[in-house]
Design an enzyme around this catalytic site. Structure first.
Site, PDB file in Angstrom:
ATOM      1  N   ASP A  71      -9.051   4.015  -3.456  1.00 49.71           N
ATOM      2  CA  ASP A  71      -7.916   4.760  -4.558  1.00 49.71           C
ATOM      3  C   ASP A  71      -8.766   5.257  -5.441  1.00 49.71           C
ATOM      4  O   ASP A  71     -10.423   5.266  -5.839  1.00 49.71           O
ATOM      5  CB  ASP A  71      -7.259   2.567  -4.981  1.00 49.71           C
ATOM      6  CG  ASP A  71      -8.226   2.148  -5.978  1.00 49.71           C
ATOM      7  OD1 ASP A  71      -9.261   1.535  -6.116  1.00 49.71           O
ATOM      8  OD2 ASP A  71      -7.394   2.047  -6.404  1.00 49.71           O
ATOM      9  N   THR A  97       5.966  16.515  -8.697  1.00 47.75           N
ATOM     10  CA  THR A  97       3.631  16.923  -9.204  1.00 47.75           C
ATOM     11  C   THR A  97       3.525  18.440  -9.434  1.00 47.75           C
ATOM     12  O   THR A  97       2.696  18.597  -9.343  1.00 47.75           O
ATOM     13  CB  THR A  97       3.441  16.151  -7.317  1.00 47.75           C
ATOM     14  OG1 THR A  97       4.333  15.194  -6.879  1.00 47.75           O
ATOM     15  CG2 THR A  97       2.519  16.696  -7.343  1.00 47.75           C
ATOM     16  N   CYS A 129     -20.388  -5.760 -15.091  1.00 53.60           N
ATOM     17  CA  CYS A 129     -20.372  -4.976 -14.119  1.00 53.60           C
ATOM     18  C   CYS A 129     -21.839  -6.211 -13.301  1.00 53.60           C
ATOM     19  O   CYS A 129     -23.350  -5.788 -14.073  1.00 53.60           O
ATOM     20  CB  CYS A 129     -21.041  -3.705 -14.382  1.00 53.60           C
ATOM     21  SG  CYS A 129     -20.642  -2.826 -12.519  1.00 53.60           S
ATOM     22  N   GLU A 141       0.924  -1.252   0.112  1.00 55.73           N
ATOM     23  CA  GLU A 141       0.192  -0.015  -0.277  1.00 55.73           C
ATOM     24  C   GLU A 141       0.674   1.084  -0.033  1.00 55.73           C
ATOM     25  O   GLU A 141       0.997   2.052  -0.596  1.00 55.73           O
ATOM     26  CB  GLU A 141      -1.700  -0.005   1.078  1.00 55.73           C
ATOM     27  CG  GLU A 141      -1.847  -1.366   1.186  1.00 55.73           C
ATOM     28  CD  GLU A 141      -3.134  -0.905  -0.361  1.00 55.73           C
ATOM     29  OE1 GLU A 141      -2.783   0.303  -1.204  1.00 55.73           O
ATOM     30  OE2 GLU A 141      -3.936  -1.753  -0.764  1.00 55.73           O
ATOM     31  N   CYS A 152     -15.328  -0.904 -14.965  1.00 57.31           N
ATOM     32  CA  CYS A 152     -15.699   0.508 -14.535  1.00 57.31           C
ATOM     33  C   CYS A 152     -14.404   1.000 -15.032  1.00 57.31           C
ATOM     34  O   CYS A 152     -14.107   1.850 -13.936  1.00 57.31           O
ATOM     35  CB  CYS A 152     -16.956   0.723 -12.907  1.00 57.31           C
ATOM     36  SG  CYS A 152     -16.826   1.791 -13.160  1.00 57.31           S
ATOM     37  N   TYR A 157      -6.313   7.166   3.627  1.00 53.98           N
ATOM     38  CA  TYR A 157      -6.613   5.876   3.172  1.00 53.98           C
ATOM     39  C   TYR A 157      -6.401   4.372   3.327  1.00 53.98           C
ATOM     40  O   TYR A 157      -6.181   4.268   3.408  1.00 53.98           O
ATOM     41  CB  TYR A 157      -6.672   6.412   1.005  1.00 53.98           C
ATOM     42  CG  TYR A 157      -6.550   5.525   0.089  1.00 53.98           C
ATOM     43  CD1 TYR A 157      -7.620   4.039   0.329  1.00 53.98           C
ATOM     44  CD2 TYR A 157      -5.137   4.438   0.050  1.00 53.98           C
ATOM     45  CE1 TYR A 157      -7.661   3.416  -1.176  1.00 53.98           C
ATOM     46  CE2 TYR A 157      -5.312   3.519  -0.449  1.00 53.98           C
ATOM     47  CZ  TYR A 157      -6.451   2.850  -1.223  1.00 53.98           C
ATOM     48  OH  TYR A 157      -6.121   1.699  -1.723  1.00 53.98           O
ATOM     49  N   GLN A 183       0.028   6.742  -4.800  1.00 55.09           N
ATOM     50  CA  GLN A 183       0.203   7.488  -6.391  1.00 55.09           C
ATOM     51  C   GLN A 183       1.018   6.678  -7.799  1.00 55.09           C
ATOM     52  O   GLN A 183       1.889   7.627  -8.081  1.00 55.09           O
ATOM     53  CB  GLN A 183       1.317   9.294  -5.773  1.00 55.09           C
ATOM     54  CG  GLN A 183       0.608   9.791  -4.876  1.00 55.09           C
ATOM     55  CD  GLN A 183       0.826  10.844  -4.484  1.00 55.09           C
ATOM     56  OE1 GLN A 183       1.743  11.053  -4.338  1.00 55.09           O
ATOM     57  NE2 GLN A 183       0.671  12.009  -4.804  1.00 55.09           N
ATOM     58  N   THR A 184       1.209   5.384  -6.967  1.00 53.98           N
ATOM     59  CA  THR A 184       2.224   4.816  -8.369  1.00 53.98           C
ATOM     60  C   THR A 184       0.931   3.822  -8.795  1.00 53.98           C
ATOM     61  O   THR A 184       0.312   3.222  -8.407  1.00 53.98           O
ATOM     62  CB  THR A 184       3.043   4.349  -7.402  1.00 53.98           C
ATOM     63  OG1 THR A 184       3.669   5.090  -7.111  1.00 53.98           O
ATOM     64  CG2 THR A 184       4.358   4.022  -9.328  1.00 53.98           C
ATOM     65  N   LEU A 232      11.603   4.602  -8.133  1.00 58.17           N
ATOM     66  CA  LEU A 232       9.768   4.280  -7.389  1.00 58.17           C
ATOM     67  C   LEU A 232       9.384   6.134  -7.318  1.00 58.17           C
ATOM     68  O   LEU A 232       7.601   5.713  -7.475  1.00 58.17           O
ATOM     69  CB  LEU A 232       9.215   3.789  -6.418  1.00 58.17           C
ATOM     70  CG  LEU A 232       8.471   2.855  -6.412  1.00 58.17           C
ATOM     71  CD1 LEU A 232       7.724   2.061  -7.657  1.00 58.17           C
ATOM     72  CD2 LEU A 232       7.993   2.063  -5.120  1.00 58.17           C
ATOM     73  N   GLY A 233      10.132   6.474  -7.153  1.00 60.37           N
ATOM     74  CA  GLY A 233       9.853   8.275  -7.140  1.00 60.37           C
ATOM     75  C   GLY A 233       9.196   8.398  -5.052  1.00 60.37           C
ATOM     76  O   GLY A 233       9.195   7.779  -5.207  1.00 60.37           O
ATOM     77  N   TYR A 234       8.867   9.380  -5.740  1.00 59.61           N
ATOM     78  CA  TYR A 234       7.831  10.171  -4.196  1.00 59.61           C
ATOM     79  C   TYR A 234       8.513   9.358  -2.753  1.00 59.61           C
ATOM     80  O   TYR A 234       8.092   8.509  -2.369  1.00 59.61           O
ATOM     81  CB  TYR A 234       6.596  10.266  -3.856  1.00 59.61           C
ATOM     82  CG  TYR A 234       5.874  10.452  -5.228  1.00 59.61           C
ATOM     83  CD1 TYR A 234       5.579  11.647  -5.189  1.00 59.61           C
ATOM     84  CD2 TYR A 234       5.669   9.253  -6.743  1.00 59.61           C
ATOM     85  CE1 TYR A 234       4.311  12.208  -6.403  1.00 59.61           C
ATOM     86  CE2 TYR A 234       4.300  10.232  -7.602  1.00 59.61           C
ATOM     87  CZ  TYR A 234       4.082  11.131  -7.254  1.00 59.61           C
ATOM     88  OH  TYR A 234       2.996  11.811  -7.873  1.00 59.61           O
TER      89      TYR A 234
END
Length: 352
Positions: free
Chosen positions: A136, A294, A197, A35, A187, A118, A40-41, A78-80
């Site tokens: 998410d 960002t 669905c 998680e 969706c 979250y 953001q990935t 991986l960033g951030y």
């Protein structure tokens, strides 16, 4: 509605490296690790890193005992990067202050660095079946369409969470993951497969013919553009000078080639030479390096130099073949590649 989603999920659930097999309890460490990485990935980008981290540090105690530099190096690309520092800090807290066991509630999980509303809800639901509506972007899209919520994002988030919370059943973890899978597979943002669905008969947006218009996104703000100069220097062995960024702020504690300040315009060549880490025969490489953060865009001109003897300057001299093993952010890799005219292959084996 929940029973229909769970029945669909039992048949169509995605196979993901961090997802426990049907009927088995998820490992809290593995759920937490995934998680944090997924913040953001995209799922596709995370899978390789997740496997690598588990191989290097199979338990939270092993991760806690690792050095921050090793964790940042494994995270590089991986960033951030604040996530990696928070990951390490949280591992230490769990291992040394909580007896190696993660809190079993969303409220308790929120005490860990890097774990917000979250993430705590997702871990609590998936690992402990606590009734949490962890949403998410996929889940938010599903709920916005089912209830035809036309309030623009992110203002709609609180209403979507309230509506989803009322649906969460006892199998909270499967419900949360089913909602994510439904948004990913059925969706979708464009051309949702409504006939497939399990909630097609309940979906107000489908009945109104507005499913592809939801959720409503707020207008994007233009990101400011910053410019600056970077300096890539090699000694006679081919080693490149890298320096460490400050311990706080953007890309904290990561490595980089020496940089000048970022401003609205590029420095003139004469001004750039005053920003260089030391005197040398610096030459500007044609072209520039572009990278998006960002909140802003960055353009960098790269000055290069080859020297016979290392000057007395703070930093580490890293051979090109070792660059893939250090905590070098993607933007800094781009700059070094451009300076060495490597064009990418130099770091091709860096990604997991």
């Amino acid at each position: 509605m929940a029973p229909r989603l769970l029945a669909w999920y039992d048949t169509h659930r995605r196979v993901l490296p961090w997802r426990a097999p049907a009927g088995m309890r998820a490992d809290p460490y593995e759920v937490w690790l995934s998680e944090i990485m997924l913040q953001q990935t995209m799922v596709q980008a995370v899978a390789g890193y997740y496997r690598k981290f588990l191989k290097l540090w199979p338990t939270v105690t092993a991760l806690a005992d690792a050095s921050q530099d090793d964790v940042l190096a494994a995270w590089a690309g991986l960033g951030y990067y604040a996530r990696a520092r928070n990951l390490h800090a949280a591992a230490k807290m769990v291992a040394h202050e909580m007896g190696g066991s993660f809190p079993a509630t969303a409220e308790g999980l929120r005490t860990l660095p890097g774990v917000g509303a979250y993430t705590s809800g997702a871990i609590a639901a998936i690992a402990y079946d606590e009734k949490q509506a962890a949403m998410d972007a996929n889940a938010e899209r599903v709920i916005a369409r089912v209830f035809a919520i036309e309030t623009p994002m992110p203002k709609a988030k609180r209403e979507l969470h309230r509506l989803c919370s009322a649906l969460v059943p006892d199998r909270a973890g499967d419900f949360v993951q089913g909602l994510m899978d439904l948004g990913s597979a059925i969706c979708t943002p464009k051309r949702p497969a409504c006939p497939n669905c399990p909630w097609t008969d309940d979906c107000r947006a489908r009945r109104n013919g507005i499913q592809e218009q939801l959720p409503v996104k707020a207008a994007k703000l233009a990101r400011p553009l910053k410019r600056g100069a970077a300096f890539v220097v090699r000694d006679r062995t081919g080693a490149v000078l890298l320096v460490k960024r400050p311990d706080k702020g953007l890309l904290a504690s990561m490595l980089e080639p020496p940089l000048g300040p970022w401003g609205q315009e590029f420095p003139s060549p004469s001004k750039a030479l005053t920003q260089a880490p030391f005197k040398a025969k610096w030459k500007k490489r044609p072209g520039l390096v572009r990278h998006g953060f960002t909140h802003f865009e960055l353009e960098t001109e790269v000055y290069v130099a080859d020297i016979a003897r290392r000057p007395k300057v703070k930093g580490n001299w890293i051979l090109p073949e070792k660059l893939r093993d250090v905590a070098l952010p993607t933007v800094m890799r781009k700059i070094v590649e451009h300076g060495l005219d490597a064009g990418g292959p130099l770091f091709a084996s860096r990604k997991p």
